[in-house]
Motif scaffolding. Structure first.
Motif, PDB file in Angstrom:
ATOM      1  N   LEU A 253       0.783  -1.579  -0.322  1.00 24.38           N
ATOM      2  CA  LEU A 253      -0.061   0.099   0.144  1.00 24.38           C
ATOM      3  C   LEU A 253       0.987   0.885  -0.072  1.00 24.38           C
ATOM      4  O   LEU A 253       0.818   1.781  -0.787  1.00 24.38           O
ATOM      5  CB  LEU A 253      -0.818  -0.320   0.885  1.00 24.38           C
ATOM      6  N   SER A 254       1.793   1.369   1.117  1.00 28.73           N
ATOM      7  CA  SER A 254       2.761   2.168   0.492  1.00 28.73           C
ATOM      8  C   SER A 254       3.217   2.914  -0.309  1.00 28.73           C
ATOM      9  O   SER A 254       3.324   3.855  -1.263  1.00 28.73           O
ATOM     10  CB  SER A 254       4.195   2.216   1.911  1.00 28.73           C
ATOM     11  N   TYR A 255       4.390   1.513  -0.679  1.00 28.67           N
ATOM     12  CA  TYR A 255       4.058   1.827  -2.413  1.00 28.67           C
ATOM     13  C   TYR A 255       4.145   2.329  -3.667  1.00 28.67           C
ATOM     14  O   TYR A 255       3.537   3.108  -4.213  1.00 28.67           O
ATOM     15  CB  TYR A 255       5.241   0.512  -2.954  1.00 28.67           C
ATOM     16  N   SER A 256       2.538   1.712  -3.799  1.00 29.86           N
ATOM     17  CA  SER A 256       1.237   1.357  -4.331  1.00 29.86           C
ATOM     18  C   SER A 256       0.366   3.660  -4.385  1.00 29.86           C
ATOM     19  O   SER A 256       0.526   3.702  -5.309  1.00 29.86           O
ATOM     20  CB  SER A 256       0.044   1.499  -4.508  1.00 29.86           C
ATOM     21  N   GLN A 257       0.969   4.007  -3.594  1.00 30.64           N
ATOM     22  CA  GLN A 257       0.636   5.009  -2.975  1.00 30.64           C
ATOM     23  C   GLN A 257       1.323   6.804  -3.310  1.00 30.64           C
ATOM     24  O   GLN A 257       1.104   7.446  -4.096  1.00 30.64           O
ATOM     25  CB  GLN A 257       0.354   5.443  -1.171  1.00 30.64           C
ATOM     26  N   GLN A 258       2.690   6.253  -3.174  1.00 33.88           N
ATOM     27  CA  GLN A 258       4.097   7.207  -3.141  1.00 33.88           C
ATOM     28  C   GLN A 258       3.950   6.736  -5.127  1.00 33.88           C
ATOM     29  O   GLN A 258       4.240   8.143  -5.636  1.00 33.88           O
ATOM     30  CB  GLN A 258       4.835   6.604  -2.622  1.00 33.88           C
ATOM     31  N   THR A 259       3.604   5.361  -5.849  1.00 37.60           N
ATOM     32  CA  THR A 259       4.032   5.555  -7.012  1.00 37.60           C
ATOM     33  C   THR A 259       3.136   6.430  -7.144  1.00 37.60           C
ATOM     34  O   THR A 259       3.457   6.848  -8.476  1.00 37.60           O
ATOM     35  CB  THR A 259       4.294   4.261  -7.747  1.00 37.60           C
ATOM     36  N   LEU A 260       1.672   6.109  -7.746  1.00 33.54           N
ATOM     37  CA  LEU A 260       0.356   7.040  -7.902  1.00 33.54           C
ATOM     38  C   LEU A 260       0.332   8.153  -7.161  1.00 33.54           C
ATOM     39  O   LEU A 260      -0.209   8.899  -8.071  1.00 33.54           O
ATOM     40  CB  LEU A 260      -0.719   5.588  -7.514  1.00 33.54           C
ATOM     41  N   ALA A 261       1.391   8.754  -6.148  1.00 32.81           N
ATOM     42  CA  ALA A 261       0.781   9.857  -5.888  1.00 32.81           C
ATOM     43  C   ALA A 261      -0.815  10.119  -5.236  1.00 32.81           C
ATOM     44  O   ALA A 261      -1.247  11.289  -6.101  1.00 32.81           O
ATOM     45  CB  ALA A 261       1.360  11.203  -6.954  1.00 32.81           C
ATOM     46  N   CYS A 262      -1.281   9.671  -5.031  1.00 33.82           N
ATOM     47  CA  CYS A 262      -2.354   9.846  -4.446  1.00 33.82           C
ATOM     48  C   CYS A 262      -3.088   9.774  -3.174  1.00 33.82           C
ATOM     49  O   CYS A 262      -2.386   9.364  -2.471  1.00 33.82           O
ATOM     50  CB  CYS A 262      -3.730   8.584  -4.895  1.00 33.82           C
ATOM     51  N   TYR A 279      -1.855  -8.198  -3.162  1.00 37.97           N
ATOM     52  CA  TYR A 279      -1.703  -9.508  -2.800  1.00 37.97           C
ATOM     53  C   TYR A 279       0.252  -9.784  -3.653  1.00 37.97           C
ATOM     54  O   TYR A 279       0.846 -10.387  -2.907  1.00 37.97           O
ATOM     55  CB  TYR A 279      -2.385 -10.094  -3.615  1.00 37.97           C
ATOM     56  N   TYR A 280      -0.049  -8.705  -5.031  1.00 36.55           N
ATOM     57  CA  TYR A 280       1.489  -8.081  -4.949  1.00 36.55           C
ATOM     58  C   TYR A 280       2.663  -7.686  -4.216  1.00 36.55           C
ATOM     59  O   TYR A 280       2.482  -7.096  -3.685  1.00 36.55           O
ATOM     60  CB  TYR A 280       1.239  -7.351  -6.718  1.00 36.55           C
ATOM     61  N   SER A 281       3.662  -8.510  -4.473  1.00 43.50           N
ATOM     62  CA  SER A 281       5.048  -7.862  -4.097  1.00 43.50           C
ATOM     63  C   SER A 281       5.717  -6.411  -4.707  1.00 43.50           C
ATOM     64  O   SER A 281       4.557  -6.131  -6.047  1.00 43.50           O
ATOM     65  CB  SER A 281       5.815  -9.056  -4.351  1.00 43.50           C
ATOM     66  N   VAL A 282       5.745  -5.574  -3.513  1.00 45.41           N
ATOM     67  CA  VAL A 282       6.756  -4.582  -3.807  1.00 45.41           C
ATOM     68  C   VAL A 282       7.548  -4.371  -5.382  1.00 45.41           C
ATOM     69  O   VAL A 282       7.334  -3.600  -6.124  1.00 45.41           O
ATOM     70  CB  VAL A 282       7.589  -2.936  -2.749  1.00 45.41           C
ATOM     71  N   ASP A 283       8.148  -6.136  -5.482  1.00 44.89           N
ATOM     72  CA  ASP A 283       9.118  -6.039  -6.630  1.00 44.89           C
ATOM     73  C   ASP A 283       8.596  -6.347  -8.177  1.00 44.89           C
ATOM     74  O   ASP A 283       8.422  -5.996  -9.365  1.00 44.89           O
ATOM     75  CB  ASP A 283      10.195  -7.100  -6.259  1.00 44.89           C
ATOM     76  N   VAL A 284       7.064  -7.187  -7.795  1.00 48.15           N
ATOM     77  CA  VAL A 284       6.777  -7.307  -9.127  1.00 48.15           C
ATOM     78  C   VAL A 284       5.778  -5.823  -9.112  1.00 48.15           C
ATOM     79  O   VAL A 284       5.481  -5.540 -10.196  1.00 48.15           O
ATOM     80  CB  VAL A 284       4.907  -8.394  -8.170  1.00 48.15           C
ATOM     81  N   LEU A 285       5.288  -5.394  -8.349  1.00 52.18           N
ATOM     82  CA  LEU A 285       4.378  -3.890  -9.345  1.00 52.18           C
ATOM     83  C   LEU A 285       5.381  -2.506  -9.614  1.00 52.18           C
ATOM     84  O   LEU A 285       5.211  -2.028 -10.396  1.00 52.18           O
ATOM     85  CB  LEU A 285       3.955  -3.374  -7.730  1.00 52.18           C
ATOM     86  N   THR A 286       6.347  -3.542  -9.426  1.00 55.16           N
ATOM     87  CA  THR A 286       7.645  -1.818  -9.765  1.00 55.16           C
ATOM     88  C   THR A 286       7.747  -1.937 -11.597  1.00 55.16           C
ATOM     89  O   THR A 286       7.517  -1.372 -12.023  1.00 55.16           O
ATOM     90  CB  THR A 286       9.679  -2.694  -8.493  1.00 55.16           C
ATOM     91  N   ASP A 287       7.642  -3.431 -11.449  1.00 51.17           N
ATOM     92  CA  ASP A 287       8.453  -4.422 -13.335  1.00 51.17           C
ATOM     93  C   ASP A 287       6.786  -4.136 -13.712  1.00 51.17           C
ATOM     94  O   ASP A 287       7.234  -3.490 -14.761  1.00 51.17           O
ATOM     95  CB  ASP A 287       7.919  -5.781 -13.032  1.00 51.17           C
ATOM     96  N   ARG A 288       5.876  -4.102 -13.021  1.00 50.44           N
ATOM     97  CA  ARG A 288       4.313  -3.802 -13.697  1.00 50.44           C
ATOM     98  C   ARG A 288       4.435  -2.063 -14.066  1.00 50.44           C
ATOM     99  O   ARG A 288       3.960  -1.705 -14.953  1.00 50.44           O
ATOM    100  CB  ARG A 288       3.104  -4.369 -13.587  1.00 50.44           C
ATOM    101  N   PHE A 289       4.547  -1.112 -13.103  1.00 49.78           N
ATOM    102  CA  PHE A 289       4.742   0.123 -13.260  1.00 49.78           C
ATOM    103  C   PHE A 289       5.556   0.437 -14.231  1.00 49.78           C
ATOM    104  O   PHE A 289       5.189   1.237 -14.734  1.00 49.78           O
ATOM    105  CB  PHE A 289       4.875   0.951 -12.098  1.00 49.78           C
TER     106      PHE A 289
END
Length: 371
Positions: A253-262, A279-289
């Protein structure tokens, strides 16, 4: 010394689980068993590579196992495949095999139904003898919940762990799920249908503990999710949210909020649209973003269609390239065209292709005729 101690502990574990003598682990192969399996066209090399210890055991029941499978209507090719995939089957005594057959036939409509289960889930049929009482008790428990025989058979095939443990453990988790459903505002009238659907889709949910589930929902509540929103999460994606840990969700959640700036409310809405985000790890989300942004897709586009994050980078890249070949620029408009299932995407491509190839028609132009 440490290696010897580890080997001894492993031997004792094997002996506890299978009733085999530890000394057999160091014995030569059972030549009679090897010959019998070779006569059935079983790939011995694969067994040696993956489960070679089975070939060292004695006694084995190759003939009896094959005879039982044939009485169910299994052909030689299928029998060979089953024994190659799950050679432990030859270690089951005939008396136990017969008991298992009777138990499964209390759920299956025909021998052919049971054969299909054995073909797909051999480990679920060829179980340890001391599990059978747990199996019987759990079958009765799930039937008393209102699940029909076909669904119970499906559960026992796909998640045999639920049936090899005490019925009290399953009962405790089912009661915890029902309590959580009602506490979050679920309707008692709909609870039975909800529970049946959940167990059919995700029987492994019962392998979790009530404490773990309560910790998960307590964490999400502290993040600002309302009871009705938590009920949505419990009811979606096979209730996988019950399997998540607060620590991993906090990082995601922390990573997603920082990335999306929401904002916090925006983040909660994104999660409700795409629960898999938890469910996804930060590593997985990093690659997808990174994949989406490198293709020129903007953050507002991702926030509008967050379920695009459920797609792997390979799928996203392929779909973007294919849409580009049809003249569509994914950097403008909605991401719905690359979202969804393979069938959805192919339908979208078909519409684009039809639109590109359809000739322009001017209703006021004169009709040309041959002179």
């Amino acid at each position: 010394m440490l290696r010897s101690l580890t080997s001894l502990m492993f031997c004792r574990r094997v002996q506890q689980l299978h009733g085999f003598h530890c000394s057999s682990l160091s014995l030569a192969e059972n030549t009679a068993a090897v010959a019998a399996l070779e006569n059935l066209s079983v790939n011995i090399s694969k067994i040696r590579k993956l489960k070679g210890w089975v070939l060292n055991q004695s006694p084995v029941y190759v003939t009896e196992t094959v005879a039982m499978l044939r009485t169910l209507g299994a052909g030689d090719l299928l029998i060979s495949q089953v024994l190659q995939q799950h050679p432990e089957a030859i270690l089951c005594p005939p008396k136990h095999l017969e008991a298992q057959k009777d138990l499964w036939m209390s759920l299956c409509a025909s021998h052919s139904d049971l054969v299909r289960i054995i073909e797909k889930f051999p480990a679920s049929f060829f179980t340890l003898a001391f599990h059978i009482d747990h199996q019987k008790n759990n079958i009765l428990f799930f039937q008393n919940l209102g699940l029909n025989k076909r669904v119970v058979a499906k559960l026992m095939a796909s998640a045999p762990q639920n049936f090899s443990r005490s019925v009290e453990q399953n009962e405790e988790m089912v009661q915890a799920l029902q309590k959580m459903y009602l506490e979050l505002g679920g309707n008692e009238t709909n609870m039975k249908v909800w529970l049946h659907k959940l167990l059919s889709q995700n029987p492994y949910v019962l392998m979790k503990s009530p404490e773990m589930m309560r910790d998960t929902f307590s964490f999400l509540h502290k993040q600002g999710f309302s009871s009705s929103e938590l009920l949505q999460l419990l009811s979606r994606l096979k209730a996988f949210v019950t399997e998540l840990h607060p620590q991993s969700m906090a990082l995601t959640l922390s990573y997603s909020q920082q990335t999306l700036a929401c904002s916090d409310p925006e983040l909660r809405q994104i999660v409700l649209q795409c629960p898999a985000l938890l469910y996804y790890s930060v590593d997985v989300l990093t690659d997808r973003f990174k994949c989406l942004l490198s293709a020129g897709i903007s953050l507002p586009q991702i926030m509008q269609t967050p379920t695009v994050l459920e797609l792997t980078t390979q799928i996203v890249q392929y779909r973007i390239q294919k849409l580009h070949s049809y003249g569509h620029d994914i950097r403008t408009g909605s991401l719905e065209l690359i979202n969804g299932t393979k069938k959805d995407f192919e339908m979208s491509c078909g519409k684009l292709l039809l639109r590109r190839e359809r000739p322009f028609f001017n209703p006021v132009a004169p009709v040309r005729t041959d002179e």
